[in-house]
Design a protein around this motif. Structure first.
Motif, PDB file in Angstrom:
ATOM      1  N   ASP A   1      33.996  61.136  13.470  1.00  0.00           N
ATOM      2  CA  ASP A   1      33.435  62.383  13.296  1.00  0.00           C
ATOM      3  C   ASP A   1      32.248  62.177  12.830  1.00  0.00           C
ATOM      4  OD1 ASP A   1      33.142  64.810  12.475  1.00  0.00           O
ATOM      5  OD2 ASP A   1      34.504  64.882  11.386  1.00  0.00           O
ATOM      6  N   PHE A   2      30.844  62.349  14.204  1.00  0.00           N
ATOM      7  CA  PHE A   2      29.635  62.805  13.260  1.00  0.00           C
ATOM      8  C   PHE A   2      29.233  63.227  12.716  1.00  0.00           C
ATOM      9  CE2 PHE A   2      30.206  60.960  17.850  1.00  0.00           C
ATOM     10  CZ  PHE A   2      29.366  59.790  18.020  1.00  0.00           C
ATOM     11  N   VAL A   3      29.992  64.198  12.190  1.00  0.00           N
ATOM     12  CA  VAL A   3      28.976  65.243  10.932  1.00  0.00           C
ATOM     13  C   VAL A   3      29.375  64.481   9.926  1.00  0.00           C
ATOM     14  CG1 VAL A   3      29.534  67.498   9.664  1.00  0.00           C
ATOM     15  CG2 VAL A   3      29.933  67.650  11.869  1.00  0.00           C
ATOM     16  N   PRO A   4      30.583  64.078   9.493  1.00  0.00           N
ATOM     17  CA  PRO A   4      30.007  62.770   7.985  1.00  0.00           C
ATOM     18  C   PRO A   4      29.181  61.490   7.766  1.00  0.00           C
ATOM     19  CG  PRO A   4      32.449  62.810   8.900  1.00  0.00           C
ATOM     20  CD  PRO A   4      31.537  63.523   9.451  1.00  0.00           C
TER      21      PRO A   4
ATOM     22  N   LEU B   1      26.489  61.966   9.932  1.00  0.00           N
ATOM     23  CA  LEU B   1      25.082  62.692   9.648  1.00  0.00           C
ATOM     24  C   LEU B   1      24.907  63.004   8.492  1.00  0.00           C
ATOM     25  CD1 LEU B   1      24.932  64.752  12.852  1.00  0.00           C
ATOM     26  CD2 LEU B   1      23.537  62.519  12.814  1.00  0.00           C
ATOM     27  N   GLN B   2      25.382  63.457   8.053  1.00  0.00           N
ATOM     28  CA  GLN B   2      25.539  63.115   5.810  1.00  0.00           C
ATOM     29  C   GLN B   2      25.240  62.806   5.631  1.00  0.00           C
ATOM     30  OE1 GLN B   2      29.688  65.840   4.992  1.00  0.00           O
ATOM     31  NE2 GLN B   2      28.569  67.484   6.400  1.00  0.00           N
TER      32      GLN B   2
ATOM     33  N   GLY C   1      33.663  59.230   8.449  1.00  0.00           N
ATOM     34  CA  GLY C   1      33.426  59.457   9.866  1.00  0.00           C
ATOM     35  C   GLY C   1      34.626  59.076  10.814  1.00  0.00           C
TER      36      GLY C   1
END
Length: 271
Positions: free
Chosen positions: A152-155, A157-158, A231
């Motif tokens: 999951d690239f969102v977390p 990148l977060q 992620g």
């Protein structure tokens, strides 16, 4: 007799505006930092990749003998990498920004170079370098162990964004403190040595006893390590994470760092 029209006085030639002078200064400083930091040593950028990879391999070798499996998943390499690379990025970016003024003081005498250019140049180069290193290390781990996970690239990148804010903020404040008070660099180095043990590299937050959780919660790196691991591990859903807290810890020292550097810019230039 006809009068000739009055001639308008000639204006002196206007100097073209140097709109991109700041950007050019930053780019020039980045190229200079690349040559001085990585161009003079054998291997250059290769060592930037081998050092964290070697550290992760050593951790894996040591703890795989003591433990049957990591706290998450089955890969020791991946588990330690998701924690260690967060810490390493903070350390490298923070260090680059913290000593940017001392390392570029002679260049600050030029009118086209400011302390902001020096901070940005070192910070940007360190960020790009560590992002590249992290990508290569994760690719090597996935290739060696043939790991199949849905990331999951969102977390992810977060987590990287939080590390950038935190390291740039703390680094900006330390840039003033370390230059104005030389002993501060030694004090900070001693105070941050335990980060390897208290940033959640060898364990997850939930494995700790309650009294340790109450103390280590105030370490923003343990929050970022938890975000990074969500992620890579779909089943991991930590409830302790507060990105608001991480942003505050990064923004407050950045505000005071910029304020102090702007207030004492002339003192720094002529010190």
């Amino acid at each position: 007799m006809t009068q000739l029209p009055a001639l308008k006085p000639l204006r002196p030639a206007q100097r073209p505006q140097l709109r991109w002078r700041g950007a050019r200064s930053v780019i020039a400083l980045i190229l200079r930092e690349m040559s001085t930091s990585y161009g003079r040593s054998p291997g250059g950028y290769l060592w930037a990749v081998l050092q964290p990879l070697a550290m992760i391999a050593m951790l894996t070798l040591a703890f795989s003998v003591l433990l049957r499996s990591p706290s998450l998943g089955t890969s020791f390499l991946l588990f330690y990498a998701t924690g260690f690379l967060v810490l390493r990025m903070f350390q490298e970016v923070h260090a680059a920004v913290s000593w940017a003024i001392g390392g570029n003081q002679s260049l600050l005498a030029y009118p086209g170079v400011t302390y902001v250019d020096a901070l940005l140049a070192r910070g940007i180069l360190a960020i790009l370098t560590q992002l590249m290193v992290s990508g290569i290390v994760f690719w090597i781990i996935f290739t060696i162990e043939d790991i199949r996970v849905i990331m999951d690239f969102v977390p992810i990148l977060q987590a990287f964004g939080g590390v950038v804010l935190l390291s740039m903020g703390v680094g900006t404040f330390n840039a003033y403190m370390s230059f104005s008070f030389p002993v501060y660099k030694t004090v900070w180095s001693i105070a941050t040595r335990p980060l390897m043990l208290v940033s959640g590299i060898f364990y997850i937050y939930e494995d700790l006893p309650l009294f340790a959780q109450n103390i280590l919660w105030f370490n923003p790196l343990i929050h970022l390590g938890g975000v990074m691991r969500t992620g890579f591990y779909a089943s991991y859903d930590p409830s302790y994470i507060s990105m608001t807290y991480v942003c505050i810890v990064g923004a407050v020292p950045m505000f005071f760092g910029v304020l102090l550097l702007r207030r004492y810019a002339k003192d720094i230039l002529y010190k």
